[in-house]
Write a protein that holds these residues in place. Sequence first.
Motif, PDB file in Angstrom:
ATOM      1  N   UNK A   9     -23.739 -22.962 -15.589  1.00 52.25           N
ATOM      2  CA  UNK A   9     -24.078 -24.372 -15.809  1.00 52.25           C
ATOM      3  C   UNK A   9     -22.886 -25.322 -15.650  1.00 52.25           C
ATOM      4  N   UNK A  10     -21.740 -24.815 -15.224  1.00 53.04           N
ATOM      5  CA  UNK A  10     -20.553 -25.662 -15.132  1.00 53.04           C
ATOM      6  C   UNK A  10     -20.772 -26.877 -14.241  1.00 53.04           C
ATOM      7  N   UNK A  11     -21.274 -26.655 -13.027  1.00 57.03           N
ATOM      8  CA  UNK A  11     -21.358 -27.738 -12.050  1.00 57.03           C
ATOM      9  C   UNK A  11     -22.346 -28.827 -12.436  1.00 57.03           C
ATOM     10  N   UNK A  12     -23.301 -28.500 -13.308  1.00 55.44           N
ATOM     11  CA  UNK A  12     -24.275 -29.514 -13.733  1.00 55.44           C
ATOM     12  C   UNK A  12     -23.896 -30.137 -15.075  1.00 55.44           C
ATOM     13  N   UNK A  13     -22.756 -29.739 -15.615  1.00 60.52           N
ATOM     14  CA  UNK A  13     -22.328 -30.227 -16.926  1.00 60.52           C
ATOM     15  C   UNK A  13     -21.435 -31.458 -16.787  1.00 60.52           C
ATOM     16  N   UNK A  14     -21.204 -32.111 -17.922  1.00 60.18           N
ATOM     17  CA  UNK A  14     -20.341 -33.279 -17.935  1.00 60.18           C
ATOM     18  C   UNK A  14     -18.876 -32.962 -17.718  1.00 60.18           C
ATOM     19  N   UNK A  15     -18.513 -31.689 -17.798  1.00 59.56           N
ATOM     20  CA  UNK A  15     -17.107 -31.305 -17.639  1.00 59.56           C
ATOM     21  C   UNK A  15     -16.786 -30.899 -16.200  1.00 59.56           C
ATOM     22  N   UNK A  16     -17.780 -30.971 -15.314  1.00 61.83           N
ATOM     23  CA  UNK A  16     -17.575 -30.517 -13.936  1.00 61.83           C
ATOM     24  C   UNK A  16     -16.423 -31.258 -13.264  1.00 61.83           C
ATOM     25  N   UNK A  63     -13.465 -23.511 -16.667  1.00 59.46           N
ATOM     26  CA  UNK A  63     -13.341 -24.913 -16.269  1.00 59.46           C
ATOM     27  C   UNK A  63     -12.185 -25.148 -15.292  1.00 59.46           C
ATOM     28  N   UNK A  64     -11.056 -24.495 -15.496  1.00 56.37           N
ATOM     29  CA  UNK A  64      -9.894 -24.665 -14.613  1.00 56.37           C
ATOM     30  C   UNK A  64      -9.479 -26.135 -14.501  1.00 56.37           C
ATOM     31  N   UNK A  65      -9.202 -26.774 -15.623  1.00 50.66           N
ATOM     32  CA  UNK A  65      -8.889 -28.209 -15.613  1.00 50.66           C
ATOM     33  C   UNK A  65      -7.413 -28.505 -15.377  1.00 50.66           C
ATOM     34  N   UNK A  66      -6.549 -27.496 -15.416  1.00 51.81           N
ATOM     35  CA  UNK A  66      -5.111 -27.747 -15.313  1.00 51.81           C
ATOM     36  C   UNK A  66      -4.693 -28.001 -13.866  1.00 51.81           C
ATOM     37  N   UNK A  67      -3.806 -28.983 -13.690  1.00 54.64           N
ATOM     38  CA  UNK A  67      -3.263 -29.298 -12.362  1.00 54.64           C
ATOM     39  C   UNK A  67      -1.859 -28.701 -12.234  1.00 54.64           C
ATOM     40  N   UNK A  68      -1.574 -28.125 -11.087  1.00 57.02           N
ATOM     41  CA  UNK A  68      -0.228 -27.667 -10.756  1.00 57.02           C
ATOM     42  C   UNK A  68       0.199 -28.417  -9.502  1.00 57.02           C
ATOM     43  N   UNK A  69       1.292 -29.171  -9.595  1.00 53.24           N
ATOM     44  CA  UNK A  69       1.713 -30.015  -8.475  1.00 53.24           C
ATOM     45  C   UNK A  69       3.089 -29.601  -7.979  1.00 53.24           C
ATOM     46  N   UNK A  70       3.381 -30.014  -6.749  1.00 54.53           N
ATOM     47  CA  UNK A  70       4.677 -29.691  -6.148  1.00 54.53           C
ATOM     48  C   UNK A  70       5.112 -30.833  -5.234  1.00 54.53           C
ATOM     49  N   UNK A  88     -20.981 -33.891 -26.686  1.00 48.51           N
ATOM     50  CA  UNK A  88     -21.163 -34.890 -25.638  1.00 48.51           C
ATOM     51  C   UNK A  88     -21.078 -34.234 -24.255  1.00 48.51           C
ATOM     52  N   UNK A  89     -20.052 -34.582 -23.472  1.00 47.25           N
ATOM     53  CA  UNK A  89     -19.931 -34.169 -22.077  1.00 47.25           C
ATOM     54  C   UNK A  89     -19.413 -32.744 -21.901  1.00 47.25           C
ATOM     55  N   UNK A  90     -19.043 -32.087 -22.984  1.00 52.11           N
ATOM     56  CA  UNK A  90     -18.418 -30.776 -22.897  1.00 52.11           C
ATOM     57  C   UNK A  90     -19.401 -29.719 -22.353  1.00 52.11           C
ATOM     58  N   UNK A  91     -18.870 -28.566 -21.962  1.00 55.36           N
ATOM     59  CA  UNK A  91     -19.688 -27.511 -21.374  1.00 55.36           C
ATOM     60  C   UNK A  91     -20.745 -26.999 -22.351  1.00 55.36           C
ATOM     61  N   UNK A  92     -20.343 -26.707 -23.581  1.00 60.86           N
ATOM     62  CA  UNK A  92     -21.260 -26.189 -24.603  1.00 60.86           C
ATOM     63  C   UNK A  92     -21.491 -27.236 -25.694  1.00 60.86           C
TER      64      UNK A  92
END
Length: 533
Positions: free
Chosen positions: A134-141, A198-205, A419-423
């Motif tokens: 259900x990740x892609x249909x959730x508010x956290x997508x 969720x994989x919300x973390x960004x790694x930049x270079x 609210x918008x969270x996955x669960x």
Amino acid sequence: AGGFWPAELKAAGFEGVVIHGRSERPVYLWIHNGEAELRDAAHLWGRYTADVEDTLREELGDKRIHVLQCGPAAENGVRYGALINYASRANGRTGMGTVMASKGLKAVVVRGRNRPAWADADAIKALAKWGADHLEESGVAGMSHLGTAQTVLAQHRVGGLPTRNWTSGVFEGAEGISGQRMNRTMLKEHDTCFACVVHCKRVVEVTEGPYQVDPRYGGPEYETLATMGSYCGVSNLEAVARANQLCNMYGMDTISCGATIAWAMDCFEEGLLTAEDTGGIDLRFGNAEALVQMVELIGRREGFGRVLGEGSARAAAELGVGQDLVVATKNQEYPAHMPQVKRSMALIYTVNPFGADHQSSQHDNTWESYPERMAELGLHDPQPGNVLNTDKVRFAFYTEIFNSLLDSINACQFVFGPAWQLYGPSQLVDAVRAVTGWNVSMWELMKVGERRLNLMRAFNAREGVGSEADTAPPKLFVPLEGGPTNGVAVTVEELRAAQQRYYQMAGWDESGRPTRAKLEELALIWVADELGL
């Protein structure tokens, strides 16, 4: 903070660690497979966080250890020193890294090989599968695609992106520091925390130019993009990412660091500070080079960085200027969610026991957007974001208790919530039952959150802190300039009325201290006795 350290501690056989006293020399705590020992850390003191991790992995002969540490900034006495793990995940607020450094404790290193026993493994697996499905249909997508950086443009559009030290809610350079720009220009990979879909973390270079960024130190979150970006009038994403790296290297809260620099820039623009005060740095809004220079000076506690390392409120008091430009409560700088747009945040920022914090309750716009989940907490009449009436006070109080529960059981506020969270809330109850085997109810779990909240206020009361500290900065009451929130301000009268109603709902007295009856109801009689109630 997220990451993998908490799960590794559990696998090592410990639920938590309490540190008493102070070591006369630097040490680190090595916890592994049910054992714990203190080891010398003199060779680690003063080194950047990634260097410390590399040294410890080599020293202990295990690349899979996880390290929670204070950095050089905390060792140097910066008030907002953070706890850092994975060289990129921060327990940022309240100066916990500085407390750790004051004890002579450089790090807590963990390694475990024991999987925790679950009461109902099938239920846990079913919840995990439901989340993935259900990740892609959730508010956290959106967090999976853009991380918390997705918030930059959203806040700007509604006039809620703090700009130039909270003078405005819109920033003409918002696109330049947005998640969309980050994805196009410097995103190296998406990272995650233990077992998280969720994989919300960004790694930049960034490999070229004056602001090079090492992916080892992760990437900036929304709060950092705002505090180092729009707060300071800086639209150079590379400079903001470099400032974020410096904070992770030195171990500093990016919110307090960026907000304190923004306060200094405001003072500079107003003629309250000069280049003579700043050591020759032209500390004006929009000066990306000055921003990066000042972050490093703060980390080293050198030059004008020594003063700004105290935080904006203490710096204003020491210098005797700019007190009315400070945006902080209980000496903690405001995060990047504006009460002018989300009215209940004015209440929560002021009454929260440890100062202004955006993760201590749900935000106003979520009530109208997710009414079914809010109804699980007994919130049935959604209110618009710009009001602070009795219903909104109840919303703030109930969701503050729920978030306090999440903190108590160490559940991520991006994964579980009303609210918008996955669960949703009922699934949190299912998870606790599956892990523990306890037949708990939502009501019982909410009481856990309420108990924690009251313990923190009781601690404050014991230390002589009550409602006199629940103050808002003057800038909240000054009309904003530009955009959808032009002319908008919080009023003193609505905030005071909301605070009194909140104290009554919480079962506290007029001075904001828990009553004996409330503490007894929460089975905290020993606390009431200690307070002499």
